[in-house]
Design a protein around this motif. Structure first.
Motif, PDB file in Angstrom:
ATOM      1  N   ARG A  66      11.822  40.239  10.817  1.00  0.00           N
ATOM      2  CA  ARG A  66      12.037  38.870  11.204  1.00  0.00           C
ATOM      3  C   ARG A  66      10.542  38.020  11.788  1.00  0.00           C
ATOM      4  O   ARG A  66      10.339  37.056  11.338  1.00  0.00           O
ATOM      5  CB  ARG A  66      13.211  38.763  12.241  1.00  0.00           C
ATOM      6  CG  ARG A  66      13.183  37.135  12.527  1.00  0.00           C
ATOM      7  CD  ARG A  66      14.319  36.886  13.906  1.00  0.00           C
ATOM      8  NE  ARG A  66      14.468  35.594  14.083  1.00  0.00           N
ATOM      9  CZ  ARG A  66      15.232  34.991  15.130  1.00  0.00           C
ATOM     10  NH1 ARG A  66      15.659  36.093  16.164  1.00  0.00           N
ATOM     11  NH2 ARG A  66      15.229  33.727  15.219  1.00  0.00           N
ATOM     12  N   TYR A  67      10.121  38.916  12.434  1.00  0.00           N
ATOM     13  CA  TYR A  67       8.591  38.735  13.091  1.00  0.00           C
ATOM     14  C   TYR A  67       7.794  38.622  12.069  1.00  0.00           C
ATOM     15  O   TYR A  67       6.907  37.591  11.754  1.00  0.00           O
ATOM     16  CB  TYR A  67       8.304  39.836  13.907  1.00  0.00           C
ATOM     17  CG  TYR A  67       8.780  39.986  15.264  1.00  0.00           C
ATOM     18  CD1 TYR A  67      10.021  39.168  15.336  1.00  0.00           C
ATOM     19  CD2 TYR A  67       8.402  40.911  16.095  1.00  0.00           C
ATOM     20  CE1 TYR A  67      10.398  39.564  16.964  1.00  0.00           C
ATOM     21  CE2 TYR A  67       9.047  41.090  17.300  1.00  0.00           C
ATOM     22  CZ  TYR A  67      10.315  40.314  17.828  1.00  0.00           C
ATOM     23  OH  TYR A  67      10.628  40.551  19.007  1.00  0.00           O
ATOM     24  N   LYS A  68       7.759  39.406  10.912  1.00  0.00           N
ATOM     25  CA  LYS A  68       6.616  39.204   9.779  1.00  0.00           C
ATOM     26  C   LYS A  68       7.023  37.988   9.014  1.00  0.00           C
ATOM     27  O   LYS A  68       6.303  37.273   8.297  1.00  0.00           O
ATOM     28  CB  LYS A  68       6.646  40.520   9.122  1.00  0.00           C
ATOM     29  CG  LYS A  68       6.249  41.820   9.765  1.00  0.00           C
ATOM     30  CD  LYS A  68       5.839  42.720   8.755  1.00  0.00           C
ATOM     31  CE  LYS A  68       6.688  43.118   8.112  1.00  0.00           C
ATOM     32  NZ  LYS A  68       6.504  44.694   7.213  1.00  0.00           N
ATOM     33  N   GLU A  69       8.446  37.533   8.849  1.00  0.00           N
ATOM     34  CA  GLU A  69       8.706  36.404   8.131  1.00  0.00           C
ATOM     35  C   GLU A  69       8.157  35.301   8.668  1.00  0.00           C
ATOM     36  O   GLU A  69       7.749  34.136   8.166  1.00  0.00           O
ATOM     37  CB  GLU A  69      10.061  36.292   8.114  1.00  0.00           C
ATOM     38  CG  GLU A  69      10.941  37.478   6.992  1.00  0.00           C
ATOM     39  CD  GLU A  69      12.519  37.413   7.306  1.00  0.00           C
ATOM     40  OE1 GLU A  69      12.995  36.559   7.996  1.00  0.00           O
ATOM     41  OE2 GLU A  69      12.986  38.293   6.607  1.00  0.00           O
ATOM     42  N   LYS A  70       8.069  35.365  10.139  1.00  0.00           N
ATOM     43  CA  LYS A  70       7.648  34.091  10.958  1.00  0.00           C
ATOM     44  C   LYS A  70       6.099  33.935  10.886  1.00  0.00           C
ATOM     45  O   LYS A  70       5.569  32.874  10.501  1.00  0.00           O
ATOM     46  CB  LYS A  70       8.079  34.164  12.464  1.00  0.00           C
ATOM     47  CG  LYS A  70       9.582  34.156  12.850  1.00  0.00           C
ATOM     48  CD  LYS A  70      10.121  34.288  14.000  1.00  0.00           C
ATOM     49  CE  LYS A  70       9.478  33.093  14.838  1.00  0.00           C
ATOM     50  NZ  LYS A  70      10.415  32.041  14.984  1.00  0.00           N
ATOM     51  N   TYR A  71       5.437  35.254  10.685  1.00  0.00           N
ATOM     52  CA  TYR A  71       3.946  35.264  10.692  1.00  0.00           C
ATOM     53  C   TYR A  71       3.675  34.899   9.277  1.00  0.00           C
ATOM     54  O   TYR A  71       2.711  33.877   9.065  1.00  0.00           O
ATOM     55  CB  TYR A  71       3.418  36.658  10.726  1.00  0.00           C
ATOM     56  CG  TYR A  71       3.521  37.278  12.111  1.00  0.00           C
ATOM     57  CD1 TYR A  71       4.003  36.471  13.350  1.00  0.00           C
ATOM     58  CD2 TYR A  71       3.818  38.713  12.184  1.00  0.00           C
ATOM     59  CE1 TYR A  71       4.374  37.140  14.545  1.00  0.00           C
ATOM     60  CE2 TYR A  71       4.203  39.230  13.455  1.00  0.00           C
ATOM     61  CZ  TYR A  71       4.234  38.521  14.498  1.00  0.00           C
ATOM     62  OH  TYR A  71       4.634  38.984  15.810  1.00  0.00           O
ATOM     63  N   LEU A  72       4.301  35.089   8.261  1.00  0.00           N
ATOM     64  CA  LEU A  72       3.808  34.800   6.904  1.00  0.00           C
ATOM     65  C   LEU A  72       4.292  33.044   6.796  1.00  0.00           C
ATOM     66  O   LEU A  72       3.232  32.482   6.080  1.00  0.00           O
ATOM     67  CB  LEU A  72       4.863  35.465   6.036  1.00  0.00           C
ATOM     68  CG  LEU A  72       4.673  35.151   4.222  1.00  0.00           C
ATOM     69  CD1 LEU A  72       3.117  35.489   3.959  1.00  0.00           C
ATOM     70  CD2 LEU A  72       5.623  35.902   3.582  1.00  0.00           C
ATOM     71  N   LEU A  73       5.432  32.660   7.329  1.00  0.00           N
ATOM     72  CA  LEU A  73       5.592  31.204   7.245  1.00  0.00           C
ATOM     73  C   LEU A  73       4.227  30.620   7.749  1.00  0.00           C
ATOM     74  O   LEU A  73       3.814  29.509   7.272  1.00  0.00           O
ATOM     75  CB  LEU A  73       6.710  30.785   7.858  1.00  0.00           C
ATOM     76  CG  LEU A  73       7.244  29.458   7.991  1.00  0.00           C
ATOM     77  CD1 LEU A  73       8.666  29.245   7.962  1.00  0.00           C
ATOM     78  CD2 LEU A  73       6.563  28.608   9.092  1.00  0.00           C
ATOM     79  N   ARG A  74       3.806  30.816   8.941  1.00  0.00           N
ATOM     80  CA  ARG A  74       2.701  30.324   9.803  1.00  0.00           C
ATOM     81  C   ARG A  74       1.232  30.364   8.997  1.00  0.00           C
ATOM     82  O   ARG A  74       0.455  29.536   8.710  1.00  0.00           O
ATOM     83  CB  ARG A  74       2.529  30.953  11.168  1.00  0.00           C
ATOM     84  CG  ARG A  74       3.810  30.740  11.863  1.00  0.00           C
ATOM     85  CD  ARG A  74       3.820  31.045  13.308  1.00  0.00           C
ATOM     86  NE  ARG A  74       4.905  31.065  13.956  1.00  0.00           N
ATOM     87  CZ  ARG A  74       5.459  31.120  15.339  1.00  0.00           C
ATOM     88  NH1 ARG A  74       4.288  31.436  16.013  1.00  0.00           N
ATOM     89  NH2 ARG A  74       6.542  31.090  15.642  1.00  0.00           N
TER      90      ARG A  74
END
Length: 407
Positions: A302-310
């Motif tokens: 989930r963290y990586k999904e947030k980083y990728l979006l940003r």
């Protein structure tokens, strides 16, 4: 500098000149605290989701239960909690297929910064040379000097996406070279080195009989499409590599200050014997609290999904501004922005504080090749909207500067 301070080692004495000056680097002196008091978004501190709460529920529960048990008022052994080391060994086997003996190959550190200096300490004698890719984590350039060694910067280039050129290492190796210091994935560029280039680096280390210290603090932040390769797993490297890791970055548990180092028994024997003198025991409470993150680390996705979006948001935003450009990161929760088309990166960092209320890092802190770039922690704040709003302020400031430069 006082006469008595001149009795210090030169590398340490020079450091003291920064802490109480008008320093701008977020982890020097009280810079971070001053920034917060000025309501500046602290996007220069590599601490996921800072300042917002982000402790996984099972880690929080483990911490509370540990406190209620009363045991955290006591030490663990300086080499680390045995159960935690077993959990780490199992995780390393899952990730890299390496079967380690938790009682003989792993030591717990109070964070990877301590772990990195400790990893180098037994090897570096006065005058020993350490090859460090440039740009790199700033401490990688300083640590050899603190130990009496000599840092030799090995350039990587924007046109290569900051990947390694083995010929640059060959140009700089001498009979005084003892170590290669590697950060993979790379901080600050967000590069995750390929298997092919790491195989070349491994061959280089073997041919020249060098030690490799590898900082893998960001190993859990590798984004889709990239392979995370542990250099210690490559042929000829286990017996010459010390690998340093942390719960701070991928697991998002920076404040717990738990890291770990793994190496062959011959090296670990020395680390075990000197641990009480160099690092002491890592926090008992912190070691007890982080165990659930090793039993189930699925939340990292989930963290990586947030980083990728940003990252994607930043890529579209900043590449549309004249004089500004960036590549998509391959790992990490930060972006590496080329602002050389707008002016001096140090001046631009200060301009962003004043104009956009955002603190970023001057790329010059990360080596000679970092000049003209800035590092931005887009993984700050839990809410994506807060991170994007700060980047919007930066973009407006960049456009204003670009227009001013074109007049």
């Amino acid at each position: 500098m006082s006469d008595l301070r001149k009795k210090m080692k030169p590398a340490f004495a020079a450091l003291g000149l920064q802490a109480f000056s008008a320093a701008q680097k977020a982890d020097v002196g009280d810079v971070a605290e001053r920034m917060k008091q000025q309501n500046v978004a602290l996007m220069s501190w590599a601490d996921p989701f800072m300042p917002d709460p982000s402790i996984p529920a099972d880690v929080l529960q483990a911490a509370l239960e540990a406190l209620q048990s009363g045991f955290p008022s006591h030490y663990t052994m300086p080499i680390g909690d045995p159960e935690l080391k077993r959990l780490i060994a199992a995780r390393i086997e899952r990730k890299y297929g390496m079967k380690l003996d938790p009682d003989r190959n792993i030591i717990i550190n109070p964070g990877s910064d301590n772990g990195l200096l400790f990893a180098m300490m037994p090897f570096i004698c006065p005058g020993d040379e350490v090859l460090v890719h440039d740009p790199s984590y700033a401490s990688n350039f300083l640590n050899p000097e603190l130990l009496g060694g000599v840092t030799v910067k090995v350039p990587t280039y924007r046109e290569d996406g900051y990947h390694l050129r083995i010929e640059e290492y060959e140009k700089r190796v001498t009979d005084r070279t003892k170590m290669v210091l590697l950060t993979n994935p790379n901080n600050p560029t967000g590069v995750c080195y390929t298997r092919g280039e790491l195989e070349q680096l491994a061959d280089f280390c073997v041919r020249h009989d060098l030690i490799c210290v590898c900082d893998q603090a960001f190993e859990d932040t590798v984004l889709p499409g990239r392979e995370m390769v542990c250099i210690a797993s490559l042929p000829g490297m286990w017996e010459r590599t010390v690998t340093v890791c942390s719960v701070s970055k991928g697991m998002g548990l920076s404040g717990f200050r738990v890291g770990w180092t793994y190496a062959c028994e011959d090296f670990m024997d020395v680390f075990f014997a000197s641990a009480v003198n160099v690092q002491g025991a890592t926090s008992t409470l912190a070691q007890m609290a982080v165990k659930p993150a090793f039993r189930d680390d699925s939340y990292i996705e989930r963290y990586k999904e947030k980083y990728l979006l940003r990252h994607q948001y930043a890529y579209r935003l900043f590449n549309a501004i004249p004089g500004v450009s960036m590549d998509m990161p391959e790992a990490g929760f930060f972006i590496w922005i080329d602002v050389s088309g707008l002016g001096d990166s140090g001046e631009i960092v200060q301009y962003l504080v004043e104009e956009a209320r955002v603190s970023a890092n001057d790329g010059a802190f990360y080596g000679d090749q970092g000049k003209g770039c800035i590092r931005l922690i887009d993984g700050c704040f839990w809410d994506d909207a807060d991170a994007c709003a700060a980047m919007d302020r930066m973009a407006a400031a960049f456009r204003k500067l670009a227009e001013r430069n074109n007049k």
